[in-house]
Design a protein around this motif. Structure first.
Motif, PDB file in Angstrom:
ATOM      1  N   ARG A 102       0.843  -1.197   0.000  1.00  0.00           N
ATOM      2  CA  ARG A 102       0.000   0.000   0.000  1.00  0.00           C
ATOM      3  C   ARG A 102       0.881   1.251   0.000  1.00  0.00           C
ATOM      4  N   ASP A 103       1.817   1.304  -0.976  1.00  0.00           N
ATOM      5  CA  ASP A 103       2.816   2.365  -0.948  1.00  0.00           C
ATOM      6  C   ASP A 103       2.716   3.348  -2.102  1.00  0.00           C
ATOM      7  N   SER A 104       1.942   3.068  -3.138  1.00  0.00           N
ATOM      8  CA  SER A 104       2.006   3.954  -4.304  1.00  0.00           C
ATOM      9  C   SER A 104       0.670   4.550  -4.710  1.00  0.00           C
ATOM     10  N   GLY A 105      -0.416   4.173  -4.079  1.00  0.00           N
ATOM     11  CA  GLY A 105      -1.710   4.735  -4.426  1.00  0.00           C
ATOM     12  C   GLY A 105      -2.615   3.806  -5.203  1.00  0.00           C
ATOM     13  N   VAL A 106      -2.077   2.688  -5.735  1.00  0.00           N
ATOM     14  CA  VAL A 106      -2.912   1.768  -6.499  1.00  0.00           C
ATOM     15  C   VAL A 106      -3.973   1.133  -5.611  1.00  0.00           C
ATOM     16  N   ALA A 107      -3.611   0.804  -4.382  1.00  0.00           N
ATOM     17  CA  ALA A 107      -4.564   0.154  -3.478  1.00  0.00           C
ATOM     18  C   ALA A 107      -5.773   1.040  -3.215  1.00  0.00           C
ATOM     19  N   GLU A 108      -5.562   2.349  -3.186  1.00  0.00           N
ATOM     20  CA  GLU A 108      -6.685   3.277  -3.014  1.00  0.00           C
ATOM     21  C   GLU A 108      -7.453   3.451  -4.321  1.00  0.00           C
ATOM     22  N   LEU A 109      -6.734   3.340  -5.442  1.00  0.00           N
ATOM     23  CA  LEU A 109      -7.353   3.548  -6.750  1.00  0.00           C
ATOM     24  C   LEU A 109      -8.206   2.364  -7.182  1.00  0.00           C
ATOM     25  N   LEU A 110      -7.743   1.143  -6.921  1.00  0.00           N
ATOM     26  CA  LEU A 110      -8.380  -0.056  -7.461  1.00  0.00           C
ATOM     27  C   LEU A 110      -9.868  -0.168  -7.117  1.00  0.00           C
ATOM     28  N   PRO A 111     -10.285   0.090  -5.870  1.00  0.00           N
ATOM     29  CA  PRO A 111     -11.724  -0.035  -5.575  1.00  0.00           C
ATOM     30  C   PRO A 111     -12.596   0.972  -6.309  1.00  0.00           C
ATOM     31  N   THR A 112     -11.987   2.035  -6.854  1.00  0.00           N
ATOM     32  CA  THR A 112     -12.790   3.086  -7.481  1.00  0.00           C
ATOM     33  C   THR A 112     -12.963   2.909  -8.982  1.00  0.00           C
ATOM     34  N   VAL A 113     -12.281   1.916  -9.587  1.00  0.00           N
ATOM     35  CA  VAL A 113     -12.378   1.750 -11.038  1.00  0.00           C
ATOM     36  C   VAL A 113     -13.405   0.674 -11.378  1.00  0.00           C
ATOM     37  N   ASP A 114     -13.914   0.753 -12.600  1.00  0.00           N
ATOM     38  CA  ASP A 114     -14.899  -0.210 -13.080  1.00  0.00           C
ATOM     39  C   ASP A 114     -14.264  -1.343 -13.866  1.00  0.00           C
ATOM     40  N   ALA A 115     -12.997  -1.148 -14.264  1.00  0.00           N
ATOM     41  CA  ALA A 115     -12.321  -2.167 -15.062  1.00  0.00           C
ATOM     42  C   ALA A 115     -10.829  -2.133 -14.776  1.00  0.00           C
ATOM     43  N   ALA A 116     -10.227  -3.322 -14.738  1.00  0.00           N
ATOM     44  CA  ALA A 116      -8.781  -3.453 -14.608  1.00  0.00           C
ATOM     45  C   ALA A 116      -8.296  -4.326 -15.755  1.00  0.00           C
ATOM     46  N   VAL A 117      -7.388  -3.788 -16.574  1.00  0.00           N
ATOM     47  CA  VAL A 117      -6.867  -4.497 -17.741  1.00  0.00           C
ATOM     48  C   VAL A 117      -5.381  -4.763 -17.536  1.00  0.00           C
ATOM     49  N   PHE A 118      -4.969  -6.012 -17.755  1.00  0.00           N
ATOM     50  CA  PHE A 118      -3.559  -6.380 -17.624  1.00  0.00           C
ATOM     51  C   PHE A 118      -3.043  -6.824 -18.988  1.00  0.00           C
ATOM     52  N   ASP A 119      -2.267  -5.944 -19.614  1.00  0.00           N
ATOM     53  CA  ASP A 119      -1.625  -6.274 -20.884  1.00  0.00           C
ATOM     54  C   ASP A 119      -0.315  -7.000 -20.581  1.00  0.00           C
TER      55      ASP A 119
END
Length: 670
Positions: free
Chosen positions: A221-238
């Motif tokens: 939980r060091d870069s902001g992704v953990a806070e961002l992830l719950p707020t998005v509708d889609a996560a894409v991994f290329d």
């Protein structure tokens, strides 16, 4: 942005966007409608509307980046896109995304988010000006460039600094880490580029990250992704084939000797700056640094000349004379530092943070001095400069499962190589995604007409004397027939110089004018630029050149792979996975070794044909491919290239390619 609730509306809009008369075609005269790209885009659109999980393998040339970006942009939904490397991040954010936003006319605000090590820390730059000990004049010049750039940068992304090598010793001096960041106590906090990047990411419609950052943040939980992830509708991994390895690097526990040495040097600098005379700072710091160096020696044991990264099994060193006492000495040294810092911590945020770091390092040292946690594997990564002690879980199934259950959203995983079966079991089993919607979209390239594969049966086996030399000599003969235009990919760094030397010797004997470029002689980017810029070039490289390299056209028309890329059986992580499969009563060779080799082979072969008009020859220099029963499975995993059975056929095919090259050159001169 408006959100479409009707699934058919989004799918229809996506189809129109890719149509020959659509906005993509209108914005680019070179655009061509590709059925596979439309199929992939429509699958992504349905996954977005259904908040489903999609795993899809898209062959080379499908155009997967546009195939997932167009539905994301048209859907109006907030999204996170993760790719494999920082360079791919930059390409996606700086080139692909603006191009599509303009073509589609959608009001999307994007953001780029990288890890701490990518951003300038103004506070540490101030410190570096006065306290940094730079190793040479090149580093002094690099620091001066950073200082000049720092006065005008808005993003603070060090990728903007022209000519700054990503391996420069200046970068750790002017960036922060989770260990040394002062947070809100930092005097430069209001101007912090890391905080600014996170703030922009939280306000964006589409955020581009990389796999390492994603998992490092989920774990720490060091870069902001953990806070961002719950707020998005889609996560894409290329480039999802790299996801599991990236996760295992960051989900485990690590203790590195460079981490300890950096602590000791920060301790000395901060102690002298903020509490001079109140403690014997040189002695306290020296004790910690000496303990770190002794730990590295204990990890190395009898090994002296270490090249690259050597992965050592934990039981190779644990229980032997030296490792446990070295870990105990590290713990004692940093505990003593923590006690010393405790008396002066209130004098400066730097000293208070150093006291916390000392306590954390002591806990890590005591952890590795004990038994490994259940369900994990331990090993040591050893280089010429440092040792890293690692304890990691065996897979990412639990973590990804938790993330998918935490908030309903679309999860999309895509790559050109995810397995060698219709269930894409190599990837889905390791990631716990067997319940996903799974699809394979084939490449649009005409491989039977444009590519050939040859498995020479008369070469020595890889474990026989003379195999690397035979590979190098064969590469020289093939490259001479083409005037260069050749990659030689080795599975290990150990044989790389042997292959390169044999290639050069055979070229000289043939009188062929070949320029042999060898990995390690220059940075990767410089080698690729040299390769592209002239004729007669042959590049010999190992793992770093197996993927992520795009050389379309006539510059690369022959790829040799020295041997089948089976995982090294003595690798501690490989051993642990094999043991787990055997405990489950499964066939480790078929389910793990052959599956891993198939995916790696596809990656290496993927360097060859990059456009609809490319021609090429793939040579797998391992007789087992033709002789062993699993060879048929590995061949089937490759694109459907035409088979060649003899050296004469191989040279005949190269002659065909050379003739076309000459014709093309003649037309261009005319």
């Amino acid at each position: 942005m408006t959100t479409r609730e009707d699934a058919s509306a989004l799918v229809s809009d996506v189809a129109r966007a890719f149509d020959n008369g659509g906005p993509l075609a209108r914005s680019d005269s070179r655009y061509r409608c590709r059925p596979g790209q439309i199929e992939l885009a429509e699958r992504v659109a349905r996954a977005l509307d259904e908040r489903a999980t999609l795993v899809v393998e898209a062959g080379t040339g499908v155009g997967k980046t546009f195939a997932y970006l167009v539905p994301l942009l048209l859907s109006g939904r907030r999204a996170l896109v993760s790719t494999a490397t920082k360079s791919l991040q930059d390409q996606l954010y700086l080139r692909d995304l603006p191009r599509l936003v303009n073509a589609l006319g959608v009001p999307v605000h994007g953001a780029l988010l990288k890890g701490r090590a990518s951003y300038l820390c103004r506070y540490r730059l101030d410190q570096a000006r006065t306290t940094a000990q730079l190793p040479d004049r090149s580093a002094v010049r690099a620091l001066a460039r950073v200082e000049t750039w720092a006065a005008s940068t808005r993003s603070g992304d060090l990728a903007e600094v022209e000519g700054l090598d990503e391996r420069s010793p200046v970068i750790p001096l002017v960036t922060s880490t989770r260990d040394n960041c002062l947070g809100t106590e930092c005097p430069q906090f209001r101007a912090c580029h890391v905080v600014q990047a996170r703030r922009e990411a939280m306000a964006a419609d589409l955020v581009v990250v990389n796999h390492h950052l994603f998992f490092a943040d989920v774990a720490l939980r060091d870069s902001g992704v953990a806070e961002l992830l719950p707020t998005v509708d889609a996560a894409v991994f290329d480039e999802a084939h790299q996801l599991v390895d990236a996760a295992l690097q960051f989900l485990g526990t690590t203790l590195g000797t460079s981490q300890l040495i950096e602590f000791a040097r920060d301790l000395l600098a901060a102690g002298q700056a903020h509490a001079r005379g109140l403690a014997p700072w040189p002695q306290v710091a020296s004790r910690a640094e000496l303990a770190a160096r002794e730990l590295r020696l204990a990890c190395a044991g009898p090994l002296r000349d270490v090249r690259g990264v050597r992965k050592l099994r934990w039981d190779e060193r644990a229980g032997k004379l030296g490792l446990e006492p070295a870990l105990s000495a590290v713990a004692s040294a940093v505990e003593a530092a923590a006690e010393t810092l405790g008396g002066v911590a209130e004098m400066s945020p730097d000293l208070a943070r150093l006291q916390q770091r000392a306590a954390e390092l002591a806990l890590l040292a005591r952890t590795f001095d004990g038994d490994a946690a259940a369900g994990t594997v331990r090993w040591i990564d050893l280089t010429a400069q440092q040792a890293r002690l690692v304890e990691s879980p065996l897979d990412i199934r639990r973590l990804l499962g938790e993330q998918r259950r935490a908030a309903p959203k679309a999860w999309i995983f895509t790559s050109a190589t995810l397995g060698d079966d219709d269930k894409l079991g190599w990837f889905t089993a390791a990631a716990g995604l067997e319940d996903a919607d799974i699809a394979r979209v084939p490449s649009p390239f005409d491989y039977p007409a444009h590519a050939r594969v040859w498995c020479p049966s008369r070469l020595p086996r890889p474990n026989e004397p003379g195999h690397p030399e035979a590979v190098g000599a064969l590469a020289a003969r093939l490259a001479a027939a083409l005037g260069g235009r050749t990659f030689v990919l080795t599975t290990t760094l150990r044989v790389l110089p042997v292959v390169a030397q044999a290639l050069a010797d055979e070229a000289a004997a043939l009188g062929a004018s070949l320029d042999v470029l060898t990995q390690g002689s220059q940075p990767r980017r410089a080698l690729l630029e040299r390769y592209r810029d002239g004729e007669g070039r042959v590049l010999v490289g190992s793992q770093t050149f197996w993927e992520g390299i795009d050389i379309p056209g006539e510059a690369l028309q022959c790829v040799l792979i020295d041997k089948l890329p089976f995982p090294p059986p003595n690798d501690p992580l490989v051993e642990a996975r094999v043991k787990l499969l055997q405990q489950q009563g499964r066939n480790a060779f078929d389910e793990y070794f052959v599956a891993e080799a198939a995916v790696s082979l596809k990656q290496g072969a993927g360097r060859l044909i990059r456009t609809e008009t490319d021609l090429g020859l793939l040579v797998v220099c391992d007789p087992r491919m033709a002789r062993m029963s699993y060879g048929a499975r590995l061949l089937a995993a490759l694109p459907p290239m035409g088979r060649i059975e003899s050296e004469a056929e191989a040279f005949a095919w190269l002659a065909t390619i050379a003739t076309r090259n000459a014709t093309t050159a003649g037309l261009s001169r005319a």
